[in-house]
Design a protein around this motif. Structure first.
Motif, PDB file in Angstrom:
ATOM      1  N   ILE A  36      -4.561  -1.122  -2.831  1.00 50.34           N
ATOM      2  CA  ILE A  36      -5.285   0.028  -3.369  1.00 50.34           C
ATOM      3  C   ILE A  36      -5.466  -0.227  -4.855  1.00 50.34           C
ATOM      4  O   ILE A  36      -4.488  -0.325  -5.602  1.00 50.34           O
ATOM      5  N   VAL A  55       0.841  -1.210   0.000  1.00 51.60           N
ATOM      6  CA  VAL A  55       0.000   0.000   0.000  1.00 51.60           C
ATOM      7  C   VAL A  55       0.871   1.253   0.000  1.00 51.60           C
ATOM      8  O   VAL A  55       1.750   1.409   0.851  1.00 51.60           O
ATOM      9  N   VAL A  58      -9.929   0.385  -1.689  1.00 53.60           N
ATOM     10  CA  VAL A  58      -9.149  -0.725  -1.154  1.00 53.60           C
ATOM     11  C   VAL A  58      -9.906  -2.024  -1.403  1.00 53.60           C
ATOM     12  O   VAL A  58     -11.111  -2.101  -1.175  1.00 53.60           O
ATOM     13  N   LEU A 108      -9.452   6.598  -2.188  1.00 58.21           N
ATOM     14  CA  LEU A 108      -8.632   5.412  -2.398  1.00 58.21           C
ATOM     15  C   LEU A 108      -9.527   4.189  -2.230  1.00 58.21           C
ATOM     16  O   LEU A 108     -10.166   4.033  -1.189  1.00 58.21           O
ATOM     17  N   ARG A 136      -7.585   4.997  -7.455  1.00 64.77           N
ATOM     18  CA  ARG A 136      -7.458   6.225  -6.664  1.00 64.77           C
ATOM     19  C   ARG A 136      -7.713   7.424  -7.553  1.00 64.77           C
ATOM     20  O   ARG A 136      -7.426   7.386  -8.745  1.00 64.77           O
ATOM     21  N   PHE A 145     -11.145   6.474   2.248  1.00 59.70           N
ATOM     22  CA  PHE A 145     -10.877   5.077   1.926  1.00 59.70           C
ATOM     23  C   PHE A 145     -12.212   4.356   1.829  1.00 59.70           C
ATOM     24  O   PHE A 145     -13.012   4.407   2.769  1.00 59.70           O
TER      25      PHE A 145
END
Ligand code: ADP
Ligand code: MG
Length: 301
Positions: free
Chosen positions: A273, A80, A268, A266, A276, A92
């Protein structure tokens, strides 16, 4: 107050040198805003002595596995990397179990990365004293537990020498002052276990007032409104916007409508990731984020 506090402190002391990953400890640390102490280096520096600006958070190729995970298991975080500039709002998002909360645990160094570097204000967090690091980070998570103590004492936990005026100013900004003064004993109302019962939204706003008193450079919001009904969610959301203004914010969001204005989103998935960018870019990219967004709009999630 001491009834609940002392056993907890004793527990804390027992846990001090142990990297404990149990849910109980995670909860205690969350609500005391304390952490298992990783040992400071003899020459550790404070955040003020770090080379970079306060509020800069960076992960470089960070991989991580919880201490109790099998050696051959897939890492919880896998390579990451990101950089959040001072004052930015980073969101996130991603499926449950993806590793979002784990990312937030590595910033205050609740755990050390297996490989890669987590840095804060331009310094590797392993080179900082943990007291100093944690003093610059405020966390509001899904559910807040309060001490069995007065509201004022619960707020002063974040800043023991806060004046009554400071408590009030924080409560006003967190949109909870009016509610507090409507209680029978105002700021002296005893809350927590066996105390005056607060709604989830009231507790979250007290947690936000606490963070405002602490005035950290970096704010972590981990699904801070996800346990609330939609009316109190809106009130708490406004308080969170006030709290995040002017400071680096790491927001873990279950509801995508709250991240549309983020400087960076971002995505996940399984510890990596995978996307983005800003909202509009991710929508036009037509990937996972765009799909999640479409699903939430149609109420499929
Ligand atoms: P998210 O916040 O995205 O839902 P988490 O970061 O909480 O995901 O969890 C990522 C993975 O790590 C999950 O598989 C979860 O079961 C595991 N995990 C989370 N906390 C712990 C822990 N304290 N010990 C061991 N495994 C954990
Ligand atoms: Mg989580």
């Amino acid at each position: 107050q001491s009834r609940l506090l002392f056993p907890l402190m004793a527990l804390m002391r027992v846990g001090l040198d142990v990297q404990t990953s149990g849910a109980l400890f995670a909860r205690i640390f969350e609500y005391l805003d304390l952490r298992p102490r990783v040992t400071d280096k003899p020459d550790a520096i404070t955040v003020e002595q770090a080379p970079g600006p306060l509020g800069l958070v960076e992960f470089r190729d960070v991989s991580f596995r919880y201490p109790d995970a099998a050696d051959d298991s897939r890492p919880t975080l896998d390579g990451v990397s990101f950089r959040i500039e001072p004052g930015q709002f980073a969101a996130f998002v991603g499926p449950s179990g993806a590793g979002k909360t784990t990312v937030s645990y590595l910033v205050p160094r609740f755990y050390d990365a297996e490989s890669g570097t987590v840095s804060f204000a331009g310094a590797d967090v392993r080179d900082l004293t943990q007291d100093s690091l944690v003093s610059h980070i405020g966390i509001v998570s899904q559910e807040t537990s309060l001490f069995h103590a007065s509201i004022a004492e619960n707020l002063r936990y974040a800043k023991p020498d806060a004046t009554d005026e400071e408590l009030q100013a924080a409560a006003i900004a967190a949109n909870i002052h009016q509610t507090i003064v409507s209680f029978p004993d105002g700021y002296d109302t005893i809350v927590g276990e066996r105390g005056y019962r607060l709604s989830g939204g009231e507790k979250q706003r007290i947690a936000i007032a606490r963070v405002l008193l602490k005035d950290p450079a970096v704010l972590v919001l981990d699904e801070a409104t996800s346990a609330l009904d939609s009316i109190s969610e809106r009130v708490v959301q406004h308080a969170l916007e006030a709290a995040s203004a002017g400071r680096t914010t790491i927001a873990i969001a279950h509801r995508l409508s709250t991240v549309v204005d983020a400087d960076v989103i971002l995505v996940v998935d399984a510890g990596r990731i995978v996307e983005r960018g800003a909202h509009a870019d991710l929508i036009s990219h037509g990937g996972i984020y765009a799909r999640m967004h479409a699903e939430q709009r149609t109420g499929a999630v």
